[in-house]
Write a protein that holds these residues in place. Structure first.
Motif, mmCIF file in Angstrom:
data_model
loop_
_atom_site.group_PDB
_atom_site.id
_atom_site.type_symbol
_atom_site.label_atom_id
_atom_site.label_comp_id
_atom_site.label_asym_id
_atom_site.label_seq_id
_atom_site.Cartn_x
_atom_site.Cartn_y
_atom_site.Cartn_z
ATOM 1 N N MET A 528 0.845 -1.188 0.000
ATOM 2 C CA MET A 528 0.000 0.000 0.000
ATOM 3 C C MET A 528 0.881 1.239 0.000
ATOM 4 O O MET A 528 2.065 1.186 0.308
ATOM 5 C CB MET A 528 -0.890 0.036 1.261
ATOM 6 N N ASN A 529 0.271 2.353 -0.334
ATOM 7 C CA ASN A 529 0.954 3.631 -0.179
ATOM 8 C C ASN A 529 1.346 3.832 1.280
ATOM 9 O O ASN A 529 0.553 3.539 2.183
ATOM 10 C CB ASN A 529 0.031 4.758 -0.652
ATOM 11 N N ASN A 530 2.567 4.334 1.538
ATOM 12 C CA ASN A 530 3.037 4.430 2.927
ATOM 13 C C ASN A 530 2.204 5.407 3.759
ATOM 14 O O ASN A 530 2.006 5.203 4.955
ATOM 15 C CB ASN A 530 4.524 4.786 2.974
ATOM 16 N N ALA A 531 1.718 6.470 3.132
ATOM 17 C CA ALA A 531 0.878 7.418 3.867
ATOM 18 C C ALA A 531 -0.456 6.775 4.240
ATOM 19 O O ALA A 531 -0.967 6.969 5.353
ATOM 20 C CB ALA A 531 0.645 8.671 3.024
ATOM 21 N N ALA A 532 -1.011 5.993 3.306
ATOM 22 C CA ALA A 532 -2.264 5.292 3.601
ATOM 23 C C ALA A 532 -2.070 4.283 4.724
ATOM 24 O O ALA A 532 -2.928 4.134 5.601
ATOM 25 C CB ALA A 532 -2.769 4.588 2.339
ATOM 26 N N THR A 533 -0.943 3.595 4.721
ATOM 27 C CA THR A 533 -0.650 2.621 5.779
ATOM 28 C C THR A 533 -0.599 3.299 7.142
ATOM 29 O O THR A 533 -1.159 2.802 8.125
ATOM 30 C CB THR A 533 0.691 1.921 5.494
ATOM 31 N N ALA A 534 0.081 4.444 7.200
ATOM 32 C CA ALA A 534 0.182 5.167 8.473
ATOM 33 C C ALA A 534 -1.191 5.613 8.966
ATOM 34 O O ALA A 534 -1.505 5.504 10.160
ATOM 35 C CB ALA A 534 1.108 6.368 8.313
ATOM 36 N N ALA A 535 -2.020 6.090 8.040
ATOM 37 C CA ALA A 535 -3.351 6.565 8.427
ATOM 38 C C ALA A 535 -4.219 5.426 8.948
ATOM 39 O O ALA A 535 -5.029 5.618 9.865
ATOM 40 C CB ALA A 535 -4.021 7.236 7.227
ATOM 41 N N VAL A 536 -4.068 4.233 8.398
ATOM 42 C CA VAL A 536 -4.864 3.084 8.835
ATOM 43 C C VAL A 536 -4.353 2.534 10.161
ATOM 44 O O VAL A 536 -5.141 2.143 11.033
ATOM 45 C CB VAL A 536 -4.840 1.985 7.749
ATOM 46 N N MET A 537 -3.031 2.513 10.346
ATOM 47 C CA MET A 537 -2.445 1.849 11.510
ATOM 48 C C MET A 537 -2.382 2.721 12.763
ATOM 49 O O MET A 537 -2.313 2.190 13.872
ATOM 50 C CB MET A 537 -1.039 1.350 11.169
ATOM 51 N N CYS A 538 -2.391 4.032 12.625
ATOM 52 C CA CYS A 538 -2.280 4.904 13.808
ATOM 53 C C CYS A 538 -3.416 4.687 14.816
ATOM 54 O O CYS A 538 -3.157 4.577 16.024
ATOM 55 C CB CYS A 538 -2.210 6.367 13.385
ATOM 56 N N PRO A 539 -4.675 4.638 14.383
ATOM 57 C CA PRO A 539 -5.744 4.391 15.371
ATOM 58 C C PRO A 539 -5.584 3.045 16.082
ATOM 59 O O PRO A 539 -5.872 2.929 17.275
ATOM 60 C CB PRO A 539 -7.019 4.408 14.510
ATOM 61 N N ILE A 540 -5.118 2.030 15.346
ATOM 62 C CA ILE A 540 -4.906 0.717 15.961
ATOM 63 C C ILE A 540 -3.804 0.798 17.007
ATOM 64 O O ILE A 540 -3.914 0.232 18.105
ATOM 65 C CB ILE A 540 -4.557 -0.329 14.876
ATOM 66 N N ALA A 541 -2.713 1.531 16.683
ATOM 67 C CA ALA A 541 -1.597 1.679 17.620
ATOM 68 C C ALA A 541 -2.049 2.361 18.908
ATOM 69 O O ALA A 541 -1.676 1.949 20.022
ATOM 70 C CB ALA A 541 -0.477 2.478 16.961
ATOM 71 N N ILE A 542 -2.875 3.403 18.775
ATOM 72 C CA ILE A 542 -3.351 4.130 19.957
ATOM 73 C C ILE A 542 -4.235 3.223 20.826
ATOM 74 O O ILE A 542 -4.122 3.215 22.063
ATOM 75 C CB ILE A 542 -4.120 5.398 19.516
ATOM 76 N N SER A 543 -5.074 2.420 20.188
ATOM 77 C CA SER A 543 -5.964 1.521 20.935
ATOM 78 C C SER A 543 -5.187 0.406 21.632
ATOM 79 O O SER A 543 -5.483 0.036 22.775
ATOM 80 C CB SER A 543 -7.013 0.926 19.993
ATOM 81 N N VAL A 544 -4.189 -0.157 20.938
ATOM 82 C CA VAL A 544 -3.369 -1.210 21.541
ATOM 83 C C VAL A 544 -2.652 -0.673 22.779
ATOM 84 O O VAL A 544 -2.620 -1.325 23.839
ATOM 85 C CB VAL A 544 -2.340 -1.757 20.520
ATOM 86 N N ALA A 545 -2.075 0.517 22.664
ATOM 87 C CA ALA A 545 -1.360 1.118 23.791
ATOM 88 C C ALA A 545 -2.307 1.358 24.964
ATOM 89 O O ALA A 545 -1.949 1.115 26.132
ATOM 90 C CB ALA A 545 -0.709 2.424 23.356
ATOM 91 N N ALA A 546 -3.525 1.812 24.669
ATOM 92 C CA ALA A 546 -4.492 2.090 25.743
ATOM 93 C C ALA A 546 -4.870 0.810 26.478
ATOM 94 O O ALA A 546 -4.966 0.795 27.719
ATOM 95 C CB ALA A 546 -5.727 2.765 25.151
ATOM 96 N N GLN A 547 -5.078 -0.272 25.746
ATOM 97 C CA GLN A 547 -5.490 -1.530 26.386
ATOM 98 C C GLN A 547 -4.351 -2.179 27.166
ATOM 99 O O GLN A 547 -4.591 -2.927 28.120
ATOM 100 C CB GLN A 547 -6.026 -2.495 25.327
#
Length: 615
Positions: A528-547
């Protein structure tokens, strides 16, 4: 799983599938995903286009313009000349070019840095008699590694910083990415230089049998400020050897010396007839302080004309007529190569005979003629079929002239004639913007927007070029995916993914979760485009860290590194795509050096993340 989450996952899976399929452009797919989210009620209609005002999007657009200014002004060319020795072996050339592009990519868009050094790498491959891909792939990978070291080096870093700002109220600073990024980049460059380049398949360049121009014959004037003023001709010829150029004539006091003796000392106002490769022409002018003869002549005529107009009180109605034909606005000037067709009306005529400057507002700067170096003065040389002319003028005027006289504009060669004033001005503006953002004086978006404005006001970038050099598909891609990514947080989809990652993949281990997130991001970025990858993965990263009750910064940094490191395919990063044709590569050639490089990135970055960004 709620209905909203199911809808969002369906849209995301289809979006990722279309990204990988590659039938449609990334920006079209991203815009379709945004519209699908709006129609499904996942993104409010009145917030659908908020992404276009996002600081990350503004910063990316401004950095692209500033990178072009650095490239076109000759500021980076000067650095290349100082760093790269004229006589260097394969390993030394790869070392210097890879290190240089990594440094440049930290402070300008890494695609721009790659585009700038790509011709240098191609020339080096020819001189060293090695397949171009063996130099191009290390340089491309070096540019990707260098881009991750600062916030402005690559779009994923800007996106990650934007998500941190949304979740915590403040984004990452300019050099927050540097501790981990520098370690990863240094490890990667060392691997590339010592072993990696040897793993690159030896392919022949595609299209190498295509059209190529012979060396240019051009006239340059020695000025009082030139480094060659007072130098013996033999000394000058020694300096020209490294650039595959030579002096084939000298004009002094309007008399031409065909074979000038080496003991002659050059003086101001001498005109040298030089044979040089098209790619090295601009570098020679900057290095020796020489001026293209036709440009100097045009400037002198313009000054004389301006003085005469000041002395004669012309009426206001006549003031604009001077700009219609012969006068040229330097902001609108371009350099273009024109090939002369066998049926061209220009054959047998000279620049002086045509009155190119006064009738058309065009300067003839150089001429390329295969197999014949015996020309008189450039502007009095009769043009022949097959000649390639390097001309300077307004884009529309050059297009009309080529059509009228039977010439064919060649593909852009990006022949830059360095401008020392513009180079210093552009470098100063870029330095001021980086310093203001790094010291926290201004937010990054504001700092680079101010630099963007300054570059236009001080004419560091021609006004007509400002919006042409912005990569609009990337801008639309970012602006369209940011609201989609926000929907992952608002619907709880990111939290659901995080729970799955923790329960079934990482077994509750924070370090394992961090490593899996990094590898997953790298894998997506390869397709995938690297910018698109970052946009998709950032919310997941924030949720993983919170849990996990861990610092979100650690996980966001992992996304930044993973999104930037796309080394397995030619479609993961624009720089990988850039070298596909010139290097003669196939789709499966990238993993040979890319796979061990990605393993090194994971092995270095996970411990570095834990050290610099404790959980």
């Amino acid at each position: 799983m709620t209905t909203e989450q199911a809808l969002l996952f369906t849209i995301l899976l289809m979006t990722i599938g279309l990204f990988i399929y590659g039938r449609w452009r990334h920006d079209v797919v991203a815009l379709a995903a945004l519209m699908a989210c709006v129609f499904a009620g996942l993104v409010p209609a009145d917030e659908a286009f908020n992404g276009f005002g996002h600081p990350a999007v503004i910063t990316v657009a401004c950095v692209l313009v500033l990178s072009y200014a650095m490239q076109s002004s000759g500021a980076v060319d000067a650095m290349v000349r100082r760093v790269l020795p004229a006589k260097a072996g394969v390993m030394m050339t790869i070392t210097l070019l890879t290190a240089l592009v990594a440094v440049l990519s930290a402070f300008m868009n890494n695609v721009g840095a790659m585009a700038l050094l790509m011709p240098v790498a191609m020339q080096a491959a020819v001189k060293l008699a090695v397949p171009p891909g063996q130099i191009l792939m290390p340089v491309a990978f070096g540019s990707i590694l260098g881009g991750m070291t600062t916030m402005i080096g690559t779009p994923p870093n800007l996106i990650v910083s934007g998500f941190r700002n949304s979740s915590q109220g403040t984004g990452f600073s300019m050099f927050d990415f540097s501790p981990v990024g520098l370690l990863v980049a240094l490890s990667g460059v060392v691997f590339i230089v010592l072993l990696g380049w040897r793993l690159v398949p030896k392919r022949k360049q595609q299209g190498i049998e295509g059209f190529d121009t012979a060396n240019y014959l051009t006239e340059v004037r020695v000025t009082a400020k030139s480094k060659v003023d007072g130098m013996r001709l033999a000394e000058l010829e020694q300096k020209l050897e490294g650039a595959d150029a030579q002096v084939i004539g000298l004009v002094r006091n309007k008399f031409r010396v065909t074979v000038p003796a080496g003991y002659r000392r050059l003086a101001a106002d001498d005109v040298l007839v030089i044979e040089a490769e098209p790619e090295s022409l601009g570098a020679l002018l900057a290095e020796l302080g020489l001026t293209l003869e036709e440009t100097a002549r045009a400037d002198a005529e313009a000054e004389a004309k301006a003085e005469s107009q000041d002395k004669v009180a012309a009426t206001a109605d006549d003031e604009d007529t001077a700009t219609e034909n012969g006068a040229m606005n330097s902001d609108d000037m371009i350099l273009l190569e024109l090939a002369v067709l066998p049926s061209a009306q220009i054959i047998g005529r000279s620049a002086a005979n045509l009155n190119l400057r006064s009738n058309f507002g065009i300067n003839l700067l150089a001429l390329s003629r295969s197999g014949n170096r015996s020309i008189k003065r450039l502007r009095r040389t009769e043009i022949a079929a097959g000649d390639v002319l390097l001309v300077q003028g307004d884009a529309q005027v050059l297009s009309s002239f080529a059509s009228e006289f039977g010439c064919v504009p060649l593909a852009e060669r990006a022949i830059n004639v360095p401008d020392n004033r513009r180079a210093w001005l552009t470098a100063s503006i870029m330095f001021a913007a980086v310093a203001a953002a790094a010291l926290g004086v201004l937010p990054a978006a504001v700092s680079f927007a101010a630099a963007f404005l300054a570059s236009m006001l001080f004419k560091a970038v021609p006004i007509r070029k400002v919006y042409q050099v912005i990569d609009w598909p990337v801008i639309v891609l970012l602006a369209a995916l940011l609201p989609v990514a926000e929907a992952m947080l608002s619907t709880g989809a990111a939290e659901l993914l995080a729970q799955w990652l923790l329960q079934y993949a990482s077994a509750g281990s924070t370090i394992v979760a961090l490593a899996i997130l990094l590898v997953l991001t790298m894998t997506l970025s390869d397709f995938m485009n690297n910018a698109a990858t970052a946009a998709v993965m950032c919310p997941i990263a924030i949720s993983v860290a919170a849990q996990l009750d861990a610092s979100p910064d650690t996980f966001l940094m992992a996304v930044a590194i993973g999104a930037s490191c796309a080394f397995l395919t030619p479609i993961g990063h624009q720089n990988n795509t850039l070298i596909l044709g010139p290097g003669g590569f196939r789709f499966g050639d990238y993993w040979r050096m890319g796979l061990p490089l990605e393993i090194i990135v994971v092995a270095v970055s996970v411990p570095a993340l834990l050290y610099f960004w404790p959980l």
